[in-house]
Enzyme design. Structure first.
Site, mmCIF file in Angstrom:
data_model
loop_
_atom_site.group_PDB
_atom_site.id
_atom_site.type_symbol
_atom_site.label_atom_id
_atom_site.label_comp_id
_atom_site.label_asym_id
_atom_site.label_seq_id
_atom_site.Cartn_x
_atom_site.Cartn_y
_atom_site.Cartn_z
ATOM 1 N N PRO A 89 0.988 -1.226 0.034
ATOM 2 C CA PRO A 89 0.006 -0.127 0.121
ATOM 3 C C PRO A 89 0.848 1.242 0.063
ATOM 4 O O PRO A 89 0.317 2.293 -0.128
ATOM 5 C CB PRO A 89 -0.796 -0.271 1.281
ATOM 6 C CG PRO A 89 -0.044 -1.126 2.062
ATOM 7 C CD PRO A 89 0.748 -2.121 1.280
ATOM 8 N N GLU A 116 2.323 -7.888 8.747
ATOM 9 C CA GLU A 116 2.499 -6.469 8.425
ATOM 10 C C GLU A 116 3.460 -6.048 7.295
ATOM 11 O O GLU A 116 3.924 -4.851 7.236
ATOM 12 C CB GLU A 116 3.194 -5.894 9.910
ATOM 13 C CG GLU A 116 2.510 -6.067 11.050
ATOM 14 C CD GLU A 116 1.123 -5.353 10.910
ATOM 15 O OE1 GLU A 116 1.183 -4.106 10.644
ATOM 16 O OE2 GLU A 116 -0.055 -5.893 11.235
ATOM 17 N N ARG A 153 -3.740 -8.784 -20.429
ATOM 18 C CA ARG A 153 -4.478 -8.442 -21.346
ATOM 19 C C ARG A 153 -4.171 -7.595 -22.357
ATOM 20 O O ARG A 153 -4.474 -7.242 -23.357
ATOM 21 C CB ARG A 153 -6.051 -8.102 -20.857
ATOM 22 C CG ARG A 153 -5.917 -6.760 -20.045
ATOM 23 C CD ARG A 153 -7.464 -6.552 -19.294
ATOM 24 N NE ARG A 153 -8.276 -6.415 -20.315
ATOM 25 C CZ ARG A 153 -8.811 -5.172 -21.001
ATOM 26 N NH1 ARG A 153 -7.973 -4.225 -20.865
ATOM 27 N NH2 ARG A 153 -9.749 -5.053 -21.868
ATOM 28 N N ASP A 168 -10.848 0.410 -24.967
ATOM 29 C CA ASP A 168 -11.224 0.453 -23.397
ATOM 30 C C ASP A 168 -11.053 1.801 -22.831
ATOM 31 O O ASP A 168 -10.453 2.686 -23.432
ATOM 32 C CB ASP A 168 -10.186 -0.455 -22.700
ATOM 33 C CG ASP A 168 -10.445 -1.824 -22.806
ATOM 34 O OD1 ASP A 168 -11.894 -2.066 -22.961
ATOM 35 O OD2 ASP A 168 -9.758 -2.640 -22.766
HETATM 36 N N1 SAH Z 1 1.560 -2.686 7.370
HETATM 37 C C1 SAH Z 1 1.760 -2.636 6.102
HETATM 38 C C2 SAH Z 1 0.939 -3.026 5.488
HETATM 39 C C3 SAH Z 1 0.838 -4.622 5.315
HETATM 40 S S1 SAH Z 1 -0.878 -5.213 4.521
HETATM 41 C C4 SAH Z 1 1.833 -1.204 5.848
HETATM 42 O O1 SAH Z 1 1.368 -0.297 6.683
HETATM 43 O O2 SAH Z 1 2.178 -0.924 4.662
HETATM 44 C C5 SAH Z 1 -0.196 -6.794 4.056
HETATM 45 C C6 SAH Z 1 0.295 -6.996 2.569
HETATM 46 O O3 SAH Z 1 -0.785 -6.951 1.646
HETATM 47 C C7 SAH Z 1 1.455 -6.011 2.128
HETATM 48 O O4 SAH Z 1 2.678 -6.652 2.195
HETATM 49 C C8 SAH Z 1 1.036 -6.137 0.747
HETATM 50 O O5 SAH Z 1 1.666 -7.082 -0.104
HETATM 51 C C9 SAH Z 1 -0.506 -6.476 0.498
HETATM 52 N N2 SAH Z 1 -1.340 -5.230 0.068
HETATM 53 C C10 SAH Z 1 -2.159 -4.791 1.128
HETATM 54 N N3 SAH Z 1 -2.415 -3.442 0.550
HETATM 55 C C11 SAH Z 1 -2.287 -3.309 -0.584
HETATM 56 C C12 SAH Z 1 -2.289 -2.254 -1.538
HETATM 57 N N4 SAH Z 1 -3.326 -1.389 -1.685
HETATM 58 N N5 SAH Z 1 -1.666 -2.394 -2.821
HETATM 59 C C13 SAH Z 1 -0.630 -3.654 -3.145
HETATM 60 N N6 SAH Z 1 -0.625 -4.226 -2.040
HETATM 61 C C14 SAH Z 1 -1.254 -4.376 -0.840
#
Ligand code: SAH
Length: 248
Positions: A89, A116, A153, A168
């Site tokens: 994220p 995490e 795609r 698209d």
């Molecule tokens: N504690 C971390 C979040 C971990 S979420 C932080 O605050 O940054 C667990 C996993 O889910 C991440 O390592 C990632 O691989 C995935 N993930 C969660 N949300 C995501 C998003 N919006 N985009 C891409 N990967 C995501």
């Protein structure tokens, strides 16, 4: 294109990839996806992939060694250098433009986080960190599938009709798609716009342009700044903006 996906839940990747357009592309060999079980790269009896965070705090962190070993194995098999994408994220926002860039590569590695997230040192082995949006998921499997689906795609031969990809939303000069209808011509008093059934191709083309523009103006005006409009579209947009100003 070959794609390696590193995950502790291989079934979460394998099952969705068995169906639909991507499933067929994999069957035909246009797309080669290998799902790597992260636990296969552990060396202890309990196949541990996570550990508590240094400094304390809630949750667990993905350990670096299994991921480094997985990347070494993939590099040995595929040849270096690797494009390694960390799902996170905290990453750069994944967009259609990013999908287009990645679709030109011969090989991709996608890392799926859990808990995490990753030990910070794993970022040293990563070339791109991508987020699929401003929300937090429990794992990187769905984001990896989102990235793979959007990228695959765009590859020649994956979607049957190349025209459909070219037209698209986002690809069609940066506008949202015009509305689509199919049979029947009327249901519950809801009628298909007359022009679409008229057989007048010039009028249909113009109607679609106007609808795409008015939709983009109403829902995603931010896209219009970067849109690549022809003269007719510029004129239609001026008319649409004039009409909405009059309403205000
Ligand atoms: N504690 C971390 C979040 C971990 S979420 C932080 O605050 O940054 C667990 C996993 O889910 C991440 O390592 C990632 O691989 C995935 N993930 C969660 N949300 C995501 C998003 N919006 N985009 C891409 N990967 C995501």
């Amino acid at each position: 294109m070959t794609v390696d996906i590193v995950t502790i839940f291989p079934a979460m990747i394998e099952q969705p990839l068995a169906a639909g357009v991507l499933g067929r592309a994999i069957e035909r060999g246009t797309l080669d996806v290998k799902v790597r079980d992260l636990r296969a790269f552990t060396t202890d009896r309990h196949r541990v992939v996570d550990d508590v965070p240094y400094g304390g705090g809630p949750g667990m962190v993905l350990k670096p060694e299994p991921i480094f070993r997985a990347l070494d194995a993939i590099a040995a098999e595929r040849g270096t250098p690797l494009t390694v994408i960390m799902t996170s994220p905290q990453g750069r926002r994944f967009t259609q433009a990013e999908a287009e860039r990645l679709s030109g590569l011969a090989h991709l590695v996608l890392l799926c986080g859990r808990y995490e997230g990753f030990d910070e040192r794993i970022r040293e082995r990563v070339t791109d960190e991508l987020s699929i949006g401003d929300y937090v998921l429990t794992g990187g499997e769905l984001p990896a599938l989102v990235v793979l689906d959007a990228v695959a795609r765009l590859m020649p031969g994956v979607v049957g009709d190349e025209q459909s990809v070219a037209q698209d939303t986002f690809t069609n000069r940066g506008l949202l798609n015009h509305p689509q209808y199919t049979r029947p011509p009327e249901i519950d008093a809801l009628r298909v716009p007359e022009v679409l059934m008229s057989g007048n191709h010039a009028e249909i083309r113009k109607w679609r342009k106007r609808e795409a523009l008015s939709r983009t103006l109403a829902r995603r005006p931010d896209l219009l700044d970067a849109a690549n409009l022809d003269e007719e579209e510029e004129q239609l947009l001026r008319e649409l903006k004039g009409a909405s100003d009059e309403r205000d």
